[in-house]
Design an enzyme around this catalytic site. Structure first.
Site, PDB file in Angstrom:
ATOM      1  N   SER A  34     -20.545  20.371 -41.051  1.00 26.53           N
ATOM      2  CA  SER A  34     -21.881  20.981 -41.052  1.00 26.53           C
ATOM      3  C   SER A  34     -21.867  22.331 -40.328  1.00 26.53           C
ATOM      4  O   SER A  34     -22.808  23.115 -40.465  1.00 26.53           O
ATOM      5  CB  SER A  34     -22.910  20.040 -40.409  1.00 26.53           C
ATOM      6  OG  SER A  34     -22.580  19.800 -39.055  1.00 26.53           O
ATOM      7  N   HIS A  35     -20.806  22.614 -39.553  1.00 29.02           N
ATOM      8  CA  HIS A  35     -20.743  23.884 -38.828  1.00 29.02           C
ATOM      9  C   HIS A  35     -19.410  24.600 -39.009  1.00 29.02           C
ATOM     10  O   HIS A  35     -19.018  25.418 -38.193  1.00 29.02           O
ATOM     11  CB  HIS A  35     -21.109  23.669 -37.360  1.00 29.02           C
ATOM     12  CG  HIS A  35     -22.551  23.309 -37.216  1.00 29.02           C
ATOM     13  ND1 HIS A  35     -23.014  22.031 -37.448  1.00 29.02           N
ATOM     14  CD2 HIS A  35     -23.644  24.070 -36.962  1.00 29.02           C
ATOM     15  CE1 HIS A  35     -24.331  22.014 -37.309  1.00 29.02           C
ATOM     16  NE2 HIS A  35     -24.744  23.236 -37.017  1.00 29.02           N
ATOM     17  N   ALA A  89     -26.821  16.561 -31.875  1.00 21.39           N
ATOM     18  CA  ALA A  89     -28.168  17.088 -32.072  1.00 21.39           C
ATOM     19  C   ALA A  89     -29.146  16.063 -31.487  1.00 21.39           C
ATOM     20  O   ALA A  89     -28.884  14.861 -31.528  1.00 21.39           O
ATOM     21  CB  ALA A  89     -28.436  17.276 -33.569  1.00 21.39           C
ATOM     22  N   ASP A  92     -26.593  18.897 -41.904  1.00 25.26           N
ATOM     23  CA  ASP A  92     -26.266  17.708 -42.699  1.00 25.26           C
ATOM     24  C   ASP A  92     -27.349  17.419 -43.742  1.00 25.26           C
ATOM     25  O   ASP A  92     -27.063  16.858 -44.798  1.00 25.26           O
ATOM     26  CB  ASP A  92     -26.046  16.496 -41.789  1.00 25.26           C
ATOM     27  CG  ASP A  92     -24.654  16.522 -41.154  1.00 25.26           C
ATOM     28  OD1 ASP A  92     -23.712  17.006 -41.814  1.00 25.26           O
ATOM     29  OD2 ASP A  92     -24.514  16.077 -40.005  1.00 25.26           O
ATOM     30  N   LEU A  98     -13.951   6.572 -29.452  1.00 26.80           N
ATOM     31  CA  LEU A  98     -14.670   7.398 -28.471  1.00 26.80           C
ATOM     32  C   LEU A  98     -15.235   8.611 -29.204  1.00 26.80           C
ATOM     33  O   LEU A  98     -14.639   9.073 -30.181  1.00 26.80           O
ATOM     34  CB  LEU A  98     -13.699   7.956 -27.440  1.00 26.80           C
ATOM     35  CG  LEU A  98     -13.242   7.109 -26.281  1.00 26.80           C
ATOM     36  CD1 LEU A  98     -12.183   7.885 -25.508  1.00 26.80           C
ATOM     37  CD2 LEU A  98     -14.410   6.777 -25.356  1.00 26.80           C
TER      38      LEU A  98
HETATM   39  N1  NDP Z   1     -26.164  25.525 -32.956  1.00 24.87           N
HETATM   40  C1  NDP Z   1     -27.210  24.745 -33.116  1.00 24.87           C
HETATM   41  O1  NDP Z   1     -28.337  25.149 -32.893  1.00 24.87           O
HETATM   42  C2  NDP Z   1     -27.038  23.348 -33.567  1.00 24.87           C
HETATM   43  C3  NDP Z   1     -25.779  22.799 -33.736  1.00 24.87           C
HETATM   44  N2  NDP Z   1     -25.649  21.478 -34.065  1.00 24.87           N
HETATM   45  C4  NDP Z   1     -24.300  20.935 -34.193  1.00 24.87           C
HETATM   46  O2  NDP Z   1     -24.244  19.970 -35.216  1.00 24.87           O
HETATM   47  C5  NDP Z   1     -23.115  19.128 -34.992  1.00 24.87           C
HETATM   48  C6  NDP Z   1     -23.395  17.759 -35.495  1.00 24.87           C
HETATM   49  O3  NDP Z   1     -24.360  17.105 -34.672  1.00 24.87           O
HETATM   50  P1  NDP Z   1     -24.708  15.580 -34.953  1.00 24.87           P
HETATM   51  O4  NDP Z   1     -24.898  15.376 -36.409  1.00 24.87           O
HETATM   52  O5  NDP Z   1     -25.769  15.146 -34.040  1.00 24.87           O
HETATM   53  O6  NDP Z   1     -23.341  14.874 -34.567  1.00 24.87           O
HETATM   54  P2  NDP Z   1     -22.854  13.393 -34.932  1.00 24.87           P
HETATM   55  O7  NDP Z   1     -24.006  12.465 -34.953  1.00 24.87           O
HETATM   56  O8  NDP Z   1     -21.972  13.445 -36.111  1.00 24.87           O
HETATM   57  O9  NDP Z   1     -21.915  13.069 -33.689  1.00 24.87           O
HETATM   58  C7  NDP Z   1     -22.431  13.118 -32.385  1.00 24.87           C
HETATM   59  C8  NDP Z   1     -21.360  12.732 -31.379  1.00 24.87           C
HETATM   60  O10 NDP Z   1     -21.119  11.336 -31.465  1.00 24.87           O
HETATM   61  C9  NDP Z   1     -19.775  11.071 -31.795  1.00 24.87           C
HETATM   62  N3  NDP Z   1     -19.766   9.962 -32.728  1.00 24.87           N
HETATM   63  C10 NDP Z   1     -20.268   9.930 -33.977  1.00 24.87           C
HETATM   64  N4  NDP Z   1     -20.144   8.691 -34.498  1.00 24.87           N
HETATM   65  C11 NDP Z   1     -19.532   7.936 -33.551  1.00 24.87           C
HETATM   66  C12 NDP Z   1     -19.126   6.573 -33.479  1.00 24.87           C
HETATM   67  N5  NDP Z   1     -19.309   5.735 -34.502  1.00 24.87           N
HETATM   68  N6  NDP Z   1     -18.536   6.134 -32.352  1.00 24.87           N
HETATM   69  C13 NDP Z   1     -18.348   6.981 -31.295  1.00 24.87           C
HETATM   70  N7  NDP Z   1     -18.715   8.268 -31.290  1.00 24.87           N
HETATM   71  C14 NDP Z   1     -19.309   8.746 -32.405  1.00 24.87           C
HETATM   72  C15 NDP Z   1     -19.229  12.349 -32.392  1.00 24.87           C
HETATM   73  O11 NDP Z   1     -17.830  12.433 -32.196  1.00 24.87           O
HETATM   74  P3  NDP Z   1     -16.866  13.035 -33.357  1.00 24.87           P
HETATM   75  O12 NDP Z   1     -17.176  14.502 -33.390  1.00 24.87           O
HETATM   76  O13 NDP Z   1     -15.488  12.708 -32.950  1.00 24.87           O
HETATM   77  O14 NDP Z   1     -17.286  12.345 -34.646  1.00 24.87           O
HETATM   78  C16 NDP Z   1     -20.013  13.407 -31.624  1.00 24.87           C
HETATM   79  O15 NDP Z   1     -19.447  13.701 -30.392  1.00 24.87           O
HETATM   80  C17 NDP Z   1     -22.821  19.256 -33.510  1.00 24.87           C
HETATM   81  O16 NDP Z   1     -21.568  19.892 -33.365  1.00 24.87           O
HETATM   82  C18 NDP Z   1     -23.920  20.147 -32.959  1.00 24.87           C
HETATM   83  O17 NDP Z   1     -23.531  21.016 -31.920  1.00 24.87           O
HETATM   84  C19 NDP Z   1     -26.714  20.665 -34.244  1.00 24.87           C
HETATM   85  C20 NDP Z   1     -27.969  21.172 -34.082  1.00 24.87           C
HETATM   86  C21 NDP Z   1     -28.240  22.556 -33.783  1.00 24.87           C
HETATM   87  O1  LIG Z   2     -27.457  21.897 -37.993  1.00 21.97           O
HETATM   88  C1  LIG Z   2     -28.409  22.332 -37.303  1.00 21.97           C
HETATM   89  O2  LIG Z   2     -29.333  21.614 -36.941  1.00 21.97           O
HETATM   90  C2  LIG Z   2     -28.403  23.754 -36.925  1.00 21.97           C
HETATM   91  N1  LIG Z   2     -27.290  24.393 -36.864  1.00 21.97           N
HETATM   92  C3  LIG Z   2     -27.107  25.771 -36.581  1.00 21.97           C
HETATM   93  C4  LIG Z   2     -28.331  26.401 -36.050  1.00 21.97           C
HETATM   94  C5  LIG Z   2     -29.557  25.895 -36.676  1.00 21.97           C
HETATM   95  C6  LIG Z   2     -29.679  24.409 -36.616  1.00 21.97           C
END
Ligand code: NDP
Ligand SMILES: O=C(O)C1=NCCCC1
Length: 346
Positions: A56-57, A189, A197, A313
């Site tokens: 997603s990033h 997030a 996503d 983890l």
């Molecule tokens: N720049 C911005 O403004 C924004 C950026 N984002 C980015 O979006 C990305 C995705 O976020 P999000 O969808 O919430 O992430 P996920 O829900 O995919 O994962 C969140 C965390 O939980 C871990 N994880 C996931 N599933 C499991 C599991 N079954 N058991 C143990 N650990 C688990 C992941 O590790 P692993 O990575 O190893 O799967 C990760 O560290 C992030 O990198 C975030 O920084 C989101 C919102 C805004």
């Molecule tokens: O996936 C998200 O949520 C975001 N990623 C980058 C910045 C905007 C929000």
């Protein structure tokens, strides 16, 4: 196992070495008006996300970076201004540029302060963060420090108990050193699902799990397009995720001097996609703490977690994918690679 190749298509899917992908992305950024420093920083970040399977990033974001640069919304040439404001506090004005070069500019001073005082805060404002957050914290843990970071984004999340969106998807990332293993890192997030996503699901014609968002009438929906077109996301975990999202707004915007997720107006910049907000980092030197080595204690916690049956983890999936990508190359589909090459002018 096939060796990574550089821009060479195979019969299955093309794969690129990390270096080749980074170079390709750097060319794209340079070609769309960033300085060499900014291009290097964003390319490394984005290629690293793709390498780790953080799709997603990863390269998914490149068209958004390009359209944003073209729109004039962000300054791809900005030179961050670092201010040493207190023994434990560094401020950066990112100059309406990207957050990653601002962090890079302030990093040496931040680490020096954390090592001297035991803790240091970095407040970045006037910045755009369009990436995963774990790349901002993981390197600190690799050098023995504990790091926590938050960044706010753009209004698309309905606070728990409210009926209209206000918060961003507002991620929280944490990294801690661990003896004899990769640092413990999580990055999530505070919305039930990242906006990226939802976009990917919409593009692939997939439905979302229940409980992620609402449509334009505020009704629960599993249709990603309904969420993107007038609808909104929900926080994860009801009032708990909502409170964390509120905390991110306070720390990443109010404390840094950046915009809240609802404060900026990009409507005069068609194509703009990057939130113009702020970012906070807190770095702790655990050698100043009481007790045994922090990294040994981290490892003991992980050992106990595995002892009660834990198989995965946070970070494990990324590290597995990283090892695979480094051995076999980063696999991209033909269409994506073609689009990247076109943006690079190749
Ligand atoms: N720049 C911005 O403004 C924004 C950026 N984002 C980015 O979006 C990305 C995705 O976020 P999000 O969808 O919430 O992430 P996920 O829900 O995919 O994962 C969140 C965390 O939980 C871990 N994880 C996931 N599933 C499991 C599991 N079954 N058991 C143990 N650990 C688990 C992941 O590790 P692993 O990575 O190893 O799967 C990760 O560290 C992030 O990198 C975030 O920084 C989101 C919102 C805004
Ligand atoms: O996936 C998200 O949520 C975001 N990623 C980058 C910045 C905007 C929000």
């Amino acid at each position: 196992m096939s060796a990574p190749n550089d821009h060479v298509s195979s019969a299955v899917s093309p794969s690129l070495s990390l270096e080749a992908l980074t170079q390709l992305l750097e060319t794209i950024f340079l070609r769309h008006g960033t300085s060499a420093d900014v291009a290097r920083s964003l390319a490394a970040n984005c290629a690293g996300a793709e390498r780790d399977g953080a799709h997603s990033h990863g390269v998914f974001r490149i068209p958004g970076y390009v359209s944003t640069l073209k729109s004039g919304w962000v300054n791809g040439q900005a030179v961050p201004q670092v201010e040493d404001v207190a023994p434990g506090f560094v401020r950066v004005d990112a100059g309406n540029g990207f957050a990653q070069p601002a962090l890079a500019a302030a990093r040496p001073l931040l680490v020096e302060k954390a090592r001297n005082a035991g803790i240091a805060v970095l407040a970045i404002r006037n910045s755009h963060h369009f990436a995963a957050l774990w790349p901002d914290v993981e390197p600190f843990a690799e050098e023995g420090l504990v790091a926590l970071s938050v960044v706010n984004s753009m209004t698309c999340v309905v606070p728990h108990g409210a009926d209209r969106p206000l918060f961003g998807t507002n991620p929280i990332a944490f990294a801690a050193p661990r003896a004899g293993g990769a640092p413990i890192v999580f990055d999530l997030a505070t919305s039930a699902i990242a906006h990226g996503d939802v976009q990917i699901a919409a593009r692939q014609g997939e439905r979302l799990p229940a409980g992620m968002g609402v449509d334009s009438l505020g009704q629960a929906t599993q249709d990603p397009k309904a969420i993107l077109e007038g609808g909104a996301l929900l926080p994860f975990g009801g009032h708990k995720g909502s409170a964390l999202s509120m905390m991110v707004e306070l720390l990443a915007a109010a404390l840094t001097g950046g915009n809240f997720s609802f404060e900026f107006d990009w409507s005069n910049h068609p194509g703009a996609k990057t939130p113009w907000t702020g970012q906070l980092l807190i770095v702790i030197d655990p050698s100043k703490a009481a007790g045994q080595s922090f990294a040994e204690r981290s490892q003991e916690l992980v050992r106990q977690m595995h002892g009660v049956g834990l198989k995965r983890l946070p970070g494990d999936r990324r590290h597995l994918q990283r090892a695979r990508s480094l051995a076999e190359g980063i696999v991209l589909d033909e269409q994506t690679l073609g689009q990247l090459r076109e943006l690079a002018g190749e």
